[in-house]
Motif scaffolding. Structure first.
Motif, PDB file in Angstrom:
ATOM      1  N   GLU A 142      42.423  28.073  47.230  1.00  0.00           N
ATOM      2  CA  GLU A 142      42.115  27.746  48.625  1.00  0.00           C
ATOM      3  C   GLU A 142      43.219  26.940  49.291  1.00  0.00           C
ATOM      4  OE1 GLU A 142      38.245  25.972  49.192  1.00  0.00           O
ATOM      5  OE2 GLU A 142      37.534  26.775  47.297  1.00  0.00           O
ATOM      6  N   ARG A 143      43.910  26.078  48.524  1.00  0.00           N
ATOM      7  CA  ARG A 143      44.906  25.171  49.087  1.00  0.00           C
ATOM      8  C   ARG A 143      46.176  25.173  48.247  1.00  0.00           C
ATOM      9  NH1 ARG A 143      41.372  25.653  52.127  1.00  0.00           N
ATOM     10  NH2 ARG A 143      40.185  24.062  53.284  1.00  0.00           N
TER      11      ARG A 143
ATOM     12  N   LEU B  79      39.982  18.349  46.936  1.00  0.00           N
ATOM     13  CA  LEU B  79      40.696  18.998  48.024  1.00  0.00           C
ATOM     14  C   LEU B  79      41.227  17.911  48.961  1.00  0.00           C
ATOM     15  CD1 LEU B  79      38.316  21.964  48.951  1.00  0.00           C
ATOM     16  CD2 LEU B  79      40.578  22.134  47.885  1.00  0.00           C
TER      17      LEU B  79
END
Length: 492
Positions: free
Chosen positions: A354-355, A326
């Motif tokens: 999530e990203r 991440l």
């Protein structure tokens, strides 16, 4: 820091202080250009309320900002207070805090009016909300009216003139002014300058703090030996930040976090801070970091930035194993090893949920990573961090319960390979002049930067701790740099 106190009435008695100069609004406004340079990089406390648009109080703040001075209140705050704009966006949060902290009366209807002097009030139950009100409205003297009907609510927040205070209130104001400007720490008889005060921001409940409690005590001890004072503060002390000469952040930092707000506020007020906002921003995002390092030809493991569209194409042609990250992970969190195509897609899809983007990085096995501590372009400590037992990372977050960490070994700077030191310095200098921990791997291909941390561990009390070789001198080196920066701010 030099403070200029601006009054409409020169007959008002304020406590004397060697670091404060009292001027009337007329004297301040009419200061000749030749004196403006001397007045730059000072703080102006504008007590010429009311602050209506085009009134004298408004002009004091406006001219202070034009001269490069920091002023309380700012011209913008003065206008927003007058136009009640700050009420609209902040009252819900303030009322919520008021309801939590102020419990009387138990029922019925009542009202109460109290004063806030630089975030301080004489009503103990209202201290928490008073700090937040001051941090929102940023005026020296505020009169707050609250009423109770089912729950407490703020009815009004109004700036007051110092001339409207009675004798008892003026005494309380003077005491708050002394603390706010640092004059409470001055020896009034000798008129000697107060020692510098360094705020050390920490979270006593943080599990993986960059400095353990014993190390924090050593920072305080180091400051004392340098003729300064250091005080441990928490996130609740943001409204008090202007009372200090420097800020040292000893919490794990992030952009959407109070640590970044502390850094931004310190920088805006001319208070030297480590970590500074730019360093936090640059180090907290691995995408930025690797783009920066690659642009300046600093060796890193081969790294590719991926979005959802490019993920499968990359996965089909890469060599395994490969590391997925991440952009903002720390302490080995948000970092995963993929062993084959199927494993890669499973983990990458989870991260991309999530990203928007992630990083894929060449897997570079080693027994340990180098950690080089750099402060203002100089190496101040070196350690070797070994991989956690049976794991490929320094910290094994996959283990159930408490995260397992590998061993560590402190290394003398002069015993560290020259290319490790040179690479670490080159990388750190691209970020700024703060305190950094540069993580590197070394193999037969050379030295590679893994990442740069803006708040490296400085711990004590165990084998391989960062202070094992240099002891208290390491803490004094860091505190001395902060104190040096306070002197530069005074001279600028």
């Amino acid at each position: 820091m030099k403070h200029y106190i601006i009054l409409d009435n020169d007959k008002i008695q304020l406590n004397p202080s060697p670091d404060r100069e009292v001027l009337t609004s007329t004297e301040f406004i009419s200061r000749a250009n030749s004196t403006e340079k001397r007045m730059r990089h000072t703080r102006v406390i504008n007590l010429c309320a009311p602050y209506e648009y085009l009134a004298k109080g408004y002009y004091v703040s406006l001219m202070a900002e034009a001269r490069g001075q920091r002023c309380i209140p700012t011209a913008e705050i003065a206008l927003e207070l007058n136009w009640k704009r700050l009420y609209q966006t902040n009252m819900a949060d303030l009322n919520e805090r008021l309801e939590k902290s102020f419990k009387e009366p138990a029922g019925g209807f009542s009202s109460h009016t109290f004063h806030i002097y630089f975030g301080r009030t004489e009503v103990a139950a209202l201290e928490d909300v008073s700090k937040r009100i001051f941090d929102t409205f940023r005026c020296p003297i505020l009169e707050v009216e609250i009423k109770y009907k089912n729950k407490w609510e703020i009815i009004s927040v109004e700036p007051l003139t110092v001339g409207s205070l009675n004798t008892e209130q003026l005494t309380a104001f003077n005491a708050a002014l002394d603390v706010f400007t640092g004059s409470a720490w001055v020896d009034k008889k000798s008129k000697k300058r107060a020692p510098k005060w360094i705020a050390i921001l920490h979270d006593p409940h943080e599990k993986m703090s960059p400095s353990n409690p014993a190390a924090l005590k050593k920072f305080v001890q180091a400051a004392n030996q340098l003729g300064a004072e250091a005080e441990l503060i928490t996130r609740a002390d943001l409204p008090r930040l202007m009372e200090y000469d420097a800020l040292f952040i000893r919490e794990n930092t992030a952009i959407a976090h109070h640590t970044y707000r502390f850094a931004k506020k310190a920088e805006g007020e001319g208070i030297p801070v480590i970590d500074d906002p730019a360093s936090i921003m640059r180090c907290c995002n691995k995408v930025y970091m690797f783009e920066l390092l690659n642009a300046h030809k600093v060796a890193t493991p081969k790294t590719t930035v991926l979005d959802r569209k490019g993920c499968k194409v990359f996965a089909e042609k890469t060599d395994y194993p490969v590391v997925l990250k991440l952009p903002e992970g720390s302490f080995s969190r948000g970092v995963f090893k993929a062993t084959d195509l199927a494993d890669f897609m499973t983990k990458a899809n989870k991260l991309l949920a999530e990203r928007d983007i992630i990083l894929a990085q060449e897997f570079m096995p080693s027994d340990y990573d180098w950690r080089v501590g750099v402060l203002n372009g100089k190496v101040i400590f070196v350690c070797q961090y070994f991989m956690a037992k049976g794991h490929w990372q320094i910290v094994n977050n996959e283990k159930k319960g408490k995260a397992a960490e590998g061993d560590a070994r402190a290394v003398r700077i002069e015993d560290t390979p020259k290319d490790v030191l040179e690479t670490a310095l080159k990388a750190a200098n691209l970020i700024g002049n703060g305190l950094y921990g540069v993580d590197l791997k070394q193999n037969d291909r050379g030295v590679f930067v893994i990442e740069i941390n803006d708040n490296p561990n400085v711990d004590t009390g165990y084998k391989g701790a960062e202070d094992e070789i240099y002891g208290l001198d390491l803490y004094k080196t860091i505190m001395a740099e902060l104190l040096r920066r306070t002197e530069l701010e005074l001279k600028s």
